[in-house]
Design a protein around this motif. Sequence first.
Motif, PDB file in Angstrom:
ATOM      1  N   GLN A   1      -1.348  -3.712  22.683  1.00 48.98           N
ATOM      2  CA  GLN A   1      -1.688  -4.926  21.953  1.00 48.98           C
ATOM      3  C   GLN A   1      -3.032  -5.460  22.466  1.00 48.98           C
ATOM      4  O   GLN A   1      -3.151  -5.844  23.629  1.00 48.98           O
ATOM      5  N   ALA A   2      -4.043  -5.477  21.576  1.00 45.67           N
ATOM      6  CA  ALA A   2      -5.406  -5.810  22.007  1.00 45.67           C
ATOM      7  C   ALA A   2      -5.497  -7.192  22.647  1.00 45.67           C
ATOM      8  O   ALA A   2      -6.136  -7.358  23.700  1.00 45.67           O
TER       9      ALA A   2
ATOM     10  N   ARG B   1      -3.817  -7.132  26.013  1.00 42.41           N
ATOM     11  CA  ARG B   1      -4.618  -6.352  26.959  1.00 42.41           C
ATOM     12  C   ARG B   1      -5.791  -7.192  27.483  1.00 42.41           C
ATOM     13  O   ARG B   1      -6.062  -7.219  28.691  1.00 42.41           O
ATOM     14  N   GLN B   2      -6.468  -7.895  26.584  1.00 51.88           N
ATOM     15  CA  GLN B   2      -7.598  -8.732  26.998  1.00 51.88           C
ATOM     16  C   GLN B   2      -7.136  -9.888  27.884  1.00 51.88           C
ATOM     17  O   GLN B   2      -7.818 -10.272  28.837  1.00 51.88           O
ATOM     18  N   TRP B   3      -5.969 -10.438  27.555  1.00 50.04           N
ATOM     19  CA  TRP B   3      -5.420 -11.535  28.353  1.00 50.04           C
ATOM     20  C   TRP B   3      -5.100 -11.076  29.774  1.00 50.04           C
ATOM     21  O   TRP B   3      -5.449 -11.744  30.753  1.00 50.04           O
ATOM     22  N   LEU B   4      -4.465  -9.905  29.907  1.00 51.12           N
ATOM     23  CA  LEU B   4      -4.139  -9.370  31.227  1.00 51.12           C
ATOM     24  C   LEU B   4      -5.404  -9.064  32.024  1.00 51.12           C
ATOM     25  O   LEU B   4      -5.468  -9.313  33.238  1.00 51.12           O
ATOM     26  N   ALA B   5      -6.418  -8.529  31.347  1.00 49.45           N
ATOM     27  CA  ALA B   5      -7.689  -8.240  32.029  1.00 49.45           C
ATOM     28  C   ALA B   5      -8.317  -9.522  32.551  1.00 49.45           C
ATOM     29  O   ALA B   5      -8.846  -9.565  33.672  1.00 49.45           O
TER      30      ALA B   5
ATOM     31  N   VAL C   1     -12.489  -4.361  35.672  1.00 51.37           N
ATOM     32  CA  VAL C   1     -11.265  -4.054  34.943  1.00 51.37           C
ATOM     33  C   VAL C   1     -11.559  -3.096  33.795  1.00 51.37           C
ATOM     34  O   VAL C   1     -12.378  -3.381  32.924  1.00 51.37           O
ATOM     35  N   ALA C   2     -10.903  -1.936  33.815  1.00 49.10           N
ATOM     36  CA  ALA C   2     -10.968  -0.990  32.706  1.00 49.10           C
ATOM     37  C   ALA C   2      -9.734  -1.196  31.832  1.00 49.10           C
ATOM     38  O   ALA C   2      -8.687  -1.608  32.327  1.00 49.10           O
ATOM     39  N   GLU C   3      -9.873  -0.914  30.538  1.00 47.28           N
ATOM     40  CA  GLU C   3      -8.773  -1.129  29.608  1.00 47.28           C
ATOM     41  C   GLU C   3      -8.479   0.150  28.832  1.00 47.28           C
ATOM     42  O   GLU C   3      -9.393   0.881  28.456  1.00 47.28           O
ATOM     43  N   ALA C   4      -7.187   0.400  28.598  1.00 45.52           N
ATOM     44  CA  ALA C   4      -6.769   1.559  27.811  1.00 45.52           C
ATOM     45  C   ALA C   4      -5.661   1.130  26.858  1.00 45.52           C
ATOM     46  O   ALA C   4      -4.708   0.481  27.280  1.00 45.52           O
ATOM     47  N   PRO C   5      -5.765   1.498  25.562  1.00 47.32           N
ATOM     48  CA  PRO C   5      -4.766   1.068  24.576  1.00 47.32           C
ATOM     49  C   PRO C   5      -3.554   1.980  24.470  1.00 47.32           C
ATOM     50  O   PRO C   5      -2.590   1.644  23.786  1.00 47.32           O
ATOM     51  N   ASP C   6      -3.596   3.131  25.122  1.00 44.78           N
ATOM     52  CA  ASP C   6      -2.481   4.070  24.996  1.00 44.78           C
ATOM     53  C   ASP C   6      -2.448   5.019  26.190  1.00 44.78           C
ATOM     54  O   ASP C   6      -3.338   4.994  27.052  1.00 44.78           O
TER      55      ASP C   6
ATOM     56  N   VAL D   1       5.464 -13.191  21.966  1.00 38.19           N
ATOM     57  CA  VAL D   1       6.483 -13.071  20.915  1.00 38.19           C
ATOM     58  C   VAL D   1       6.232 -11.821  20.077  1.00 38.19           C
ATOM     59  O   VAL D   1       7.177 -11.138  19.669  1.00 38.19           O
ATOM     60  N   ALA D   2       4.966 -11.490  19.832  1.00 36.77           N
ATOM     61  CA  ALA D   2       4.648 -10.261  19.095  1.00 36.77           C
ATOM     62  C   ALA D   2       5.176  -9.042  19.844  1.00 36.77           C
ATOM     63  O   ALA D   2       5.681  -8.088  19.225  1.00 36.77           O
ATOM     64  N   ASP D   3       5.079  -9.062  21.169  1.00 35.54           N
ATOM     65  CA  ASP D   3       5.627  -7.963  21.970  1.00 35.54           C
ATOM     66  C   ASP D   3       7.144  -7.901  21.833  1.00 35.54           C
ATOM     67  O   ASP D   3       7.729  -6.808  21.760  1.00 35.54           O
ATOM     68  N   TYR D   4       7.793  -9.063  21.813  1.00 35.16           N
ATOM     69  CA  TYR D   4       9.244  -9.082  21.629  1.00 35.16           C
ATOM     70  C   TYR D   4       9.626  -8.495  20.280  1.00 35.16           C
ATOM     71  O   TYR D   4      10.586  -7.731  20.165  1.00 35.16           O
TER      72      TYR D   4
END
Length: 230
Positions: free
Chosen positions: A20-21, A24-28, A40-45, A201-204
């Motif tokens: 979830q983009a 992911r940005q929030w966690l970074a 911080v590097a990011e990976a979507p999958d 909530v989207a993750d849920y």
Amino acid sequence: MMTSPEKLHDRRVALVVEDQADTRQWLAEVLRETFIGITVAEAPDLESALRWLRQRAAANETLHFDLALIDLGLPDGPGIELIHEMNTHHPHVSSIVTTIYDDDAHLFDAIAAGAKGYLLKDRDAEMLGHFLRRIDMGEPPLSPSIARRMLEHFRNAGQTTEAAPPETRLTPRETDVLRLIGRGLRVLEAARVLGLSEHTVADYVKAIYAKLNISSRAEAALEAARRGLT
């Protein structure tokens, strides 16, 4: 804004693996505010994360890579595979699960695979940063609710109880979300009712769809009605 009690080396590197983009940005951003100067590097999958690891290894740039936040429900494979990879080839890295799953199956599978922490994403940024700092200092690597679940698991070990099949059983929070979605609320509206962020909530919702093998709001509403939630 959060600040870290101490500035860490500016070459420190972390990896966030989350499909979830916005999450992911929030966690970074939580990582950057918790550990000042961190890259911080990011990976979507899963594939992207493994490719990033291989590229760093080939370039001999693994020295300062010591922290990874990993979602369990990735679109091309389970995050457990990445945790196995980290534990085998990068044992110095703190692989921390960041997830909405608070059930025994996901928890114990992740710990068995070598996860060094297990945190729920339904925390606000300041609290999540607090837990990350504690893990970084070697303190217990579990959200309080997860620690309680582990205690309950071992306390109840050996007892026989009837339960619904794991793939159809929802956690209390997932049940709350399904109830609201079944009543016609959209993700943002459900988030406001529950006091959670929209991306949580989207993750849920994503987890509920995967567990119940459904793919639409109409199917979710029917399942909510079948469970007596509406």
